[in-house]
Scaffold this motif. Sequence first.
Motif, PDB file in Angstrom:
ATOM      1  N   TYR A 172       0.840  -1.201   0.000  1.00  0.00           N
ATOM      2  CA  TYR A 172       0.000   0.000   0.000  1.00  0.00           C
ATOM      3  C   TYR A 172       0.876   1.251   0.000  1.00  0.00           C
ATOM      4  CZ  TYR A 172      -3.906   3.021   1.534  1.00  0.00           C
ATOM      5  OH  TYR A 172      -4.860   3.986   1.642  1.00  0.00           O
ATOM      6  N   SER A 173       1.908   1.260   0.814  1.00  0.00           N
ATOM      7  CA  SER A 173       2.922   2.312   0.813  1.00  0.00           C
ATOM      8  C   SER A 173       4.282   1.633   0.929  1.00  0.00           C
ATOM      9  CB  SER A 173       2.710   3.289   1.977  1.00  0.00           C
ATOM     10  OG  SER A 173       1.501   4.018   1.816  1.00  0.00           O
ATOM     11  N   ILE A 174       5.275   2.147   0.199  1.00  0.00           N
ATOM     12  CA  ILE A 174       6.593   1.515   0.198  1.00  0.00           C
ATOM     13  C   ILE A 174       7.667   2.555   0.479  1.00  0.00           C
ATOM     14  CG2 ILE A 174       8.303   0.270  -1.176  1.00  0.00           C
ATOM     15  CD1 ILE A 174       6.084  -1.093  -2.638  1.00  0.00           C
ATOM     16  N   ARG A 175       8.455   2.259   1.499  1.00  0.00           N
ATOM     17  CA  ARG A 175       9.527   3.153   1.929  1.00  0.00           C
ATOM     18  C   ARG A 175      10.781   2.917   1.080  1.00  0.00           C
ATOM     19  NH1 ARG A 175      10.735   6.093   6.162  1.00  0.00           N
ATOM     20  NH2 ARG A 175       8.747   5.623   7.171  1.00  0.00           N
ATOM     21  N   VAL A 176      11.483   4.025   0.763  1.00  0.00           N
ATOM     22  CA  VAL A 176      12.742   3.919   0.041  1.00  0.00           C
ATOM     23  C   VAL A 176      13.901   4.466   0.878  1.00  0.00           C
ATOM     24  CG1 VAL A 176      12.623   6.151  -1.150  1.00  0.00           C
ATOM     25  CG2 VAL A 176      13.762   4.214  -2.260  1.00  0.00           C
ATOM     26  N   HIS A 177      13.585   5.256   1.910  1.00  0.00           N
ATOM     27  CA  HIS A 177      14.585   5.792   2.837  1.00  0.00           C
ATOM     28  C   HIS A 177      14.214   5.377   4.258  1.00  0.00           C
ATOM     29  CE1 HIS A 177      16.574   8.263  -0.138  1.00  0.00           C
ATOM     30  NE2 HIS A 177      15.468   8.913  -0.417  1.00  0.00           N
ATOM     31  N   ARG A 178      15.212   5.270   5.099  1.00  0.00           N
ATOM     32  CA  ARG A 178      14.925   4.961   6.496  1.00  0.00           C
ATOM     33  C   ARG A 178      14.245   6.158   7.161  1.00  0.00           C
ATOM     34  NH1 ARG A 178      20.362   6.213   6.462  1.00  0.00           N
ATOM     35  NH2 ARG A 178      21.032   7.778   8.008  1.00  0.00           N
ATOM     36  N   ALA A 179      13.501   5.884   8.210  1.00  0.00           N
ATOM     37  CA  ALA A 179      12.795   6.938   8.932  1.00  0.00           C
ATOM     38  C   ALA A 179      13.780   7.993   9.434  1.00  0.00           C
ATOM     39  CB  ALA A 179      12.012   6.341  10.104  1.00  0.00           C
ATOM     40  N   GLY A 180      13.419   9.237   9.260  1.00  0.00           N
ATOM     41  CA  GLY A 180      14.264  10.348   9.683  1.00  0.00           C
ATOM     42  C   GLY A 180      15.029  10.997   8.552  1.00  0.00           C
ATOM     43  N   THR A 181      15.221  10.260   7.458  1.00  0.00           N
ATOM     44  CA  THR A 181      15.945  10.811   6.306  1.00  0.00           C
ATOM     45  C   THR A 181      15.188  11.981   5.690  1.00  0.00           C
ATOM     46  OG1 THR A 181      16.796   8.589   5.863  1.00  0.00           O
ATOM     47  CG2 THR A 181      17.041  10.214   4.111  1.00  0.00           C
ATOM     48  N   GLY A 182      13.872  11.943   5.794  1.00  0.00           N
ATOM     49  CA  GLY A 182      13.049  12.990   5.198  1.00  0.00           C
ATOM     50  C   GLY A 182      13.358  14.380   5.715  1.00  0.00           C
ATOM     51  N   ALA A 183      13.838  14.474   6.956  1.00  0.00           N
ATOM     52  CA  ALA A 183      14.178  15.786   7.513  1.00  0.00           C
ATOM     53  C   ALA A 183      15.306  16.429   6.709  1.00  0.00           C
ATOM     54  CB  ALA A 183      14.570  15.648   8.977  1.00  0.00           C
ATOM     55  N   HIS A 184      16.317  15.635   6.351  1.00  0.00           N
ATOM     56  CA  HIS A 184      17.450  16.163   5.588  1.00  0.00           C
ATOM     57  C   HIS A 184      17.041  16.459   4.145  1.00  0.00           C
ATOM     58  CE1 HIS A 184      19.911  15.091   8.996  1.00  0.00           C
ATOM     59  NE2 HIS A 184      19.464  13.853   8.932  1.00  0.00           N
ATOM     60  N   ILE A 185      16.267  15.569   3.555  1.00  0.00           N
ATOM     61  CA  ILE A 185      15.792  15.783   2.190  1.00  0.00           C
ATOM     62  C   ILE A 185      14.930  17.047   2.134  1.00  0.00           C
ATOM     63  CG2 ILE A 185      14.277  14.861   0.389  1.00  0.00           C
ATOM     64  CD1 ILE A 185      15.218  12.055   1.260  1.00  0.00           C
TER      65      ILE A 185
END
Length: 295
Positions: free
Chosen positions: A182-195
């Motif tokens: 249903y949803s698929i992660r490509v980065h580990r949790a927390g990476t989104g802050a830097h992106i």
Amino acid sequence: MADEFLHVHDGDLGYVPRPGVRGTVRDGGPVTIEANGLRFSGEKPASADAPILAVGDSFTYGEDVADLDAWPAQLQRLTGRTVLNGGVSGYGLDQIVLRTERLTALHGLAMVIVSMIADDVRRTEMRRMWWHDKPWFALQGGKLVLRGVPVPERRKPPTAVRRRMERLLIELPPALQQFTGYSIRVHRAGTGAHISQALIERLANLQTVSRVKFLLVAQYDADAWSGRRRAQEQRNVLRPLLECAAMHGIATLDTFHRLAAEPRPGDFYGTLHMNARGNLMIASLLAARLRTWSS
């Protein structure tokens, strides 16, 4: 989230509003996507000022409210200036920035208002959200590299089946959503802050190149008002992005304190999204901010 009636596949963004479609929200209010793929904000005012572009996720689009109750439409009425509603339900901050780049190039604008919620940051860690594949960014040497494009168009279950399944899937923990696809992660949790901070810098560059004023707005979903911990979690995600924007010359507006001053902030929401009254509050805050810029 994306609805196949209201949205159409897009190879660069994953999906966009379907031009020319008309529908209704639960209370019967109209949903109108114009021929240019933007949500209807009402008849264009007579003002000779260049338009304002609003971009963001479902909170900008106006999920669960009628066309004229979304905050871009209400801002148009309050200011007497044309406000283009480029919000798209379900977008992450990555898609929001990419759509901003596309729309800024198409319209002669006076200003761009970019709205975000905390969950938009988590969405930058995903390559699929709610069965819809999406573009995503990697960081290489501190620089953003776009991945996942062209976005593949996947076959999904029939609409009636999918809606029944989604009532269950959307309540599942992230690990089970990943297991079901249903949803698929490509980065580990927390990476989104830097992106996301790199995406804000990308917006700042667009502001410079386009010579259009940008305003970054932090909004909060209904869960922020279920307890102090929830509110703090969302603020901890959004505050660094507002600070990053300010450092790079983008004006900011944090709507938290205005809502927190209300005895019952939940009254400004339907379920997860803001109701007409909540959207009017956001539009009023923005109108006041725009007046300070023009004075």
